[in-house]
Design an enzyme around this catalytic site. Structure first.
Site, mmCIF file in Angstrom:
data_model
loop_
_atom_site.group_PDB
_atom_site.id
_atom_site.type_symbol
_atom_site.label_atom_id
_atom_site.label_comp_id
_atom_site.label_asym_id
_atom_site.label_seq_id
_atom_site.Cartn_x
_atom_site.Cartn_y
_atom_site.Cartn_z
ATOM 1 N N CYS A 29 -41.150 -6.827 106.995
ATOM 2 C CA CYS A 29 -39.743 -7.074 107.174
ATOM 3 C C CYS A 29 -39.418 -7.833 105.937
ATOM 4 C CB CYS A 29 -39.537 -7.755 108.400
ATOM 5 S SG CYS A 29 -37.932 -7.666 108.982
ATOM 6 N N HIS B 194 -42.319 -4.501 112.714
ATOM 7 C CA HIS B 194 -42.966 -5.810 112.959
ATOM 8 C C HIS B 194 -44.297 -5.394 113.913
ATOM 9 C CE1 HIS B 194 -40.245 -9.110 112.434
ATOM 10 N NE2 HIS B 194 -39.398 -8.136 112.065
ATOM 11 N N GLU C 277 -46.674 -7.097 114.575
ATOM 12 C CA GLU C 277 -47.210 -8.133 115.469
ATOM 13 C C GLU C 277 -46.769 -8.247 116.529
ATOM 14 O OE1 GLU C 277 -43.537 -9.905 113.649
ATOM 15 O OE2 GLU C 277 -45.002 -8.594 113.020
#
Length: 895
Positions: free
Chosen positions: A135, A281, A283
């Protein structure tokens, strides 16, 4: 813009104490090179050590957890302003401690030096180190190689896109394109402009279609850099003022509405360096193939190390014996060297076995528990309200507590805990911050059961004091064998929102009129099991006091209290037909009288509708500029209640708005009563070391008919906006738990469930993890407080923005009420749907999460909806004589 080249790095410092020769290893010798003894078996691959640069984000520790599992060893987390280039050069090149680097997401823009910190120089100088930017880190990779950072066609936060990629090794074993299953979560307002990419960068991933996906794949449709620094001096300044214009906004960023919204750039790599960036993202809990991306990056790292002659000699820090508290504490500023160690080191406490008392230290207590149980008792005497009224409702229920599971539907809560001013160990602790900045300390007043008062200044703050108090308590586990609940006595009270300055926030905007924390130490309590109607009576005494004769006295006092309380309860059983269970009745004959002049008082909202809507729009502007993904904006409403019967008000509130984490607290010395009907758990730690958070994001009113009600429930369930709100906070709470939980243990057993209460439907998720054994309960709270559902994400930047918009302190609202048991467990709620009565004034806080999809008018109406239940109860309790016409008010009011 050409790639940036920085000056030659300075020489390194002396070796750090945690990096000894025994912790280093060289790359494995080639086959046949000989070596130590052996059975000739395959050598397991060495773990990969990652330096994780944290850009003050609230998702960094989700990356930490993933890398811990994938790499075989936790990464080292360093904030972007914590190390100088000298530090980075030392550990990466001289000590050769890391195999790769990951640069986290974060608020802001890479064009603002303080937003990205050391990350820019790492990307410029570390050409021979594999780097993955996520990001903001991805945008930084583009920025240092001349790309423009512009506004995205649409700000996307907590929503999903399908991606296609070019087969780059970072996406190995991952499908590509529409309906491939490769769906990723996006949290960003800015993007790299594809046409501005230099020859150094290659596009590797894009959105596969313009369609945005919610978590449940709702079909609802979705409703540049003009100034780049060209000099090193400007690029690497650290003064925050260098990042803002005179109007407080970020440097000019082009509007990218002309960009193709269909193919938004989602990934880049460097043409010659092992540097990669992803805009999404990996994660996030809702991203598909996220772990595979981290596994691929690990493989890129190991392959690059074998292929690069320079790295054949790289010394890599082994999995070794590093202090767990250093690797995983909420504040990782203490990781590297003695001169960087945080002054407040964790004090570890060894659990006491059930066979013998531990050796006593000065000031320690060994608490012993006595308890009795009355089977199947609750329904015979009309419920827990009658128990509280008879045992603790006299004298206006002064200095009493009631952690009240007044809503037990669908097994949301099982136990209620109640008590009052108790035996010899009882005390009240009241804390006021000395100022509104971090590390300011504060003033503590302790009043004991005999009326003695002691005042102290706590240099390290209240939570540090509470931690030391809990560490000083030893206990015998067999004392509570057979008890099905975790609160066996200890600290019960509240933590105000202002204590965020002890939990990573830099300051508060204003001083709270109520204490910043207030707790009882409860040595006597009664527990109600709502599942089977059992009632428990518990009492604590200090075993260590027996040496001076006090122990026998305490034991006899507590035995007497147990016996007397049991008699009172059994007497209630005999009188059951005559007991009133009407929540509108007075308690113990206390009269309820309100003068007509008081009845005319009305709630006044701190901000008018226009002002609140302007604040919502300001939040949307911050979100559009990448300063936050979500901002939980709140306001306060107040009115005079000089003669209000606080307990009567609470009984009415629990009847009209029952909630699983409701609570009553009265601190008579502060003229303070808390009437809380919260449906939300902040954080719980049970005796099995399981941490649990249950954030609420998404609320809608109940319907007037079953058909309308079901329609509204489904409307909430499939609301793209509410799903985005909830997902952002789930990822935030995963991050907060990830700071203190065992690697790989954080999981989400329930995601975006809709729960129905008497007045509203809410969207609730559950996050769990296993606490690391060397961290304390207070460490867990400090890692997560305030609850992310009341701040937004990224948390630190969001709290700063909210402080600038909200004109009065939140006080108790947005904080937590609950207990810290002497046996190292705790359970805390989020203070919402609450009336705070203090010095003749009632205050109620309410608000909502502002996201990119928010409509300002709808956000104002949601704030009113959340305040409706508590304000209605206060109005009803004060309108026995006078019922004003609300339509003629000249002020903004709530009814």
């Amino acid at each position: 813009m050409a790639a940036l080249r920085l000056p030659t790095p300075p020489p390194p410092r002396a070796p750090a104490p945690w990096l000894h020769s025994s912790h280093r290893r060289r790359v494995a010798a080639p086959r046949g090179a000989g070596g130590g003894g052996g059975g000739g078996g395959a050598v397991p691959p060495p773990p990969v050590r990652t330096l994780l640069i944290d850009n003050y984000d609230s998702y960094t520790y989700n990356i930490f957890q993933e890398l811990s599992v994938v790499n075989g060893v936790p990464p080292v987390v360093v904030r972007n302003d914590e190390w100088t280039w000298r530090d980075v050069y030392r550990w990466v090149y001289k000590e050769r401690a890391f195999d790769n680097i990951v640069i986290s997401p974060g608020p802001g823009s890479p064009a603002c030096p303080s937003d990205i910190g050391i990350g820019l120089r790492i990307l410029c100088e570390c050409g021979d180190i594999p780097i993955l930017g996520v990001c903001l880190g991805h945008q930084a990779l583009g920025f240092v190689h001349g790309a423009k950072i512009v506004h995205a066609p649409e700000a996307i936060h907590g929503r999903l896109s399908e991606l296609e990629h070019n087969g780059c090794y970072l996406f190995n074993h991952i499908p590509s394109g529409i309906n491939s299953g490769f769906k990723v979560v996006r949290y960003h307002s800015l993007v790299i402009e594809p046409d501005s990419l230099s020859e150094d960068l290659i596009s590797i991933a894009w959105t596969a279609s313009p369609k945005m996906l919610s978590f449940l794949e709702s079909d609802k449709p979705d409703i540049t850099s003009s100034t780049l620094w060209g000099s090193l001096d400007n690029l690497f300044v650290t003064n925050q003022s260098e990042c803002s214009t005179t109007d407080g906004k970020m440097p000019s960023i082009n509007d990218a509405s002309e960009l193709d919204g269909y193919r938004v750039l989602m990934g880049v790599r460097h043409s010659t360096r092992p540097h990669y960036g992803v805009q999404f993202h990996p994660e996030s809990v809702a991203t598909h193939y996220g772990r595979q991306i981290f596994q691929n990056f690990k493989k890129i790292t190991t392959d690059f190390g074998l292929q690069t002659p320079l790295l054949q000699e790289r010394k890599v820090h082994s999995i070794g014996k590093l202090e767990r508290s250093q690797i995983s504490s909420p504040d990782l500023k203490n990781f590297v060297a003695n001169d960087l160690l945080h002054s407040a080191r964790l004090k570890l406490w060894d659990s006491v076995g059930p066979c013998a008392l531990p050796k006593r230290s000065s000031g320690d207590k060994c608490l012993r528990l006595q308890w009795k149980k009355i089977d199947n008792f609750l329904n015979r005497i009309g419920g827990s309200e009658n128990i509280f009224s008879v045992l603790f409702g006299h004298h206006s229920a002064e200095d009493t507590f009631w952690l009240d599971s007044s809503s037990v539907d669908q097994n949301r809560a099982r136990f209620s805990f109640m008590g009052g001013k108790g035996g010899p160990l009882w005390k009240q602790m009241t804390f006021h911050l000395a100022s509104q900045r971090a590390n300011c300390g504060g003033n503590l007043t302790i009043r004991d059961a005999y009326g003695c008062t002691v005042r102290n200044f706590l240099k390290d703050g209240f939570l540090d004091f509470l931690d030391k108090e809990m560490q000083s308590i030893q206990y015998i586990e067999k004392d509570y064998e057979g008890l099905p609940f975790d609160f066996h006595g200890g600290f019960v009270g509240y933590i105000g929102y202002g204590l965020k300055v002890e939990c990573d926030a830099s300051s508060n905007s204003a001083k709270s009129s109520t204490p910043d924390a207030c707790f009882f130490f409860a040595d006597n309590l009664v527990v109600v099991d709502h599942n089977n109607g059992d009632v428990y009576i518990l009492s604590l005494h200090d075993e260590y006091s027996s040496g001076n004769g006090d122990g026998d006295y305490q034991n006899s006092i507590h035995s007497l209290w147990l016996a007397n309380t049991e008699k009172k309860l059994l007497r209630m059983d005999a009188m059951a037909p005559r007991l009133s269970i009407n929540g509108n009745s007075s308690i113990n004959g206390n009269s309820f009288t309100i003068s007509s002049s008081v009845n005319k008082q009305r709630f006044v909202i701190e901000k008018s509708k226009d002002e609140y809507i302007r604040d919502v729009q300001s939040c949307l502007d911050y979100i559009r500029d990448g300063e936050s993904y979500e901002l939980c904006l709140t306001t306060q409403m107040k009115r005079r209640t000089d003669y209000m019967d606080a307990l009567k008000l609470y009984l009415k509130l629990r009847k009209q708005n029952p909630a699983p984490y409701a609570a009553w607290l009265n601190f008579s010395s502060e003229n303070l009563s808390i009437c809380c009907s919260s449906p939300e758990r902040f954080l719980r730690l049970d005796r099995n070391a399981i941490l649990e958070a249950k954030p609420i994001k998404g609320t809608i009113a109940r319907g007037r008919t079953p058909e309308e009600d079901e329609c509204l429930r489904l409307q909430l369930k499939y609301s793209e906006k509410d799903q985005a709100e909830n997902l952002m906070i789930v990822d935030l709470l995963r991050n907060d738990l990830g700071k203190v939980c065992e690697p790989g243990s954080v999981h989400v057993p329930r995601l975006m469930d809709v729960e129905s209460y008497k007045t509203v439907h809410t969207m609730v998720s559950t996050i769990r993890g296993t606490k690391m054994s060397d961290l304390s309960p207070v460490d867990c709270v400090k890692a997560a407080f305030p609850g992310g559902s009341m701040t937004g994400a990224p948390k630190v930047r969001s709290m700063e923005i909210l402080d600038s918009l909200e004109t009065s302190p939140r006080g108790i609202y947005s904080g937590s009420v609950g207990f810290f048991s002497y046996n190292k467990t705790f359970d805390l709620n989020i203070v919402i749907r609450t009336v705070v009565l203090h010095n003749g004034e009632a205050s109620i806080g309410a608000g909502g999460a502002i996201v990119a999809l928010s409509d300002p008018e709808a956000e104002y109406n949601e704030m009113l909806l959340k305040a409706k239940a508590p304000t209605k109860v206060v109005e009803e309790c004060s309108q026995q004589i006078y019922n004003p016409d609300r339509s003629d008010s000249m002020q903004t009011t709530v009814s």
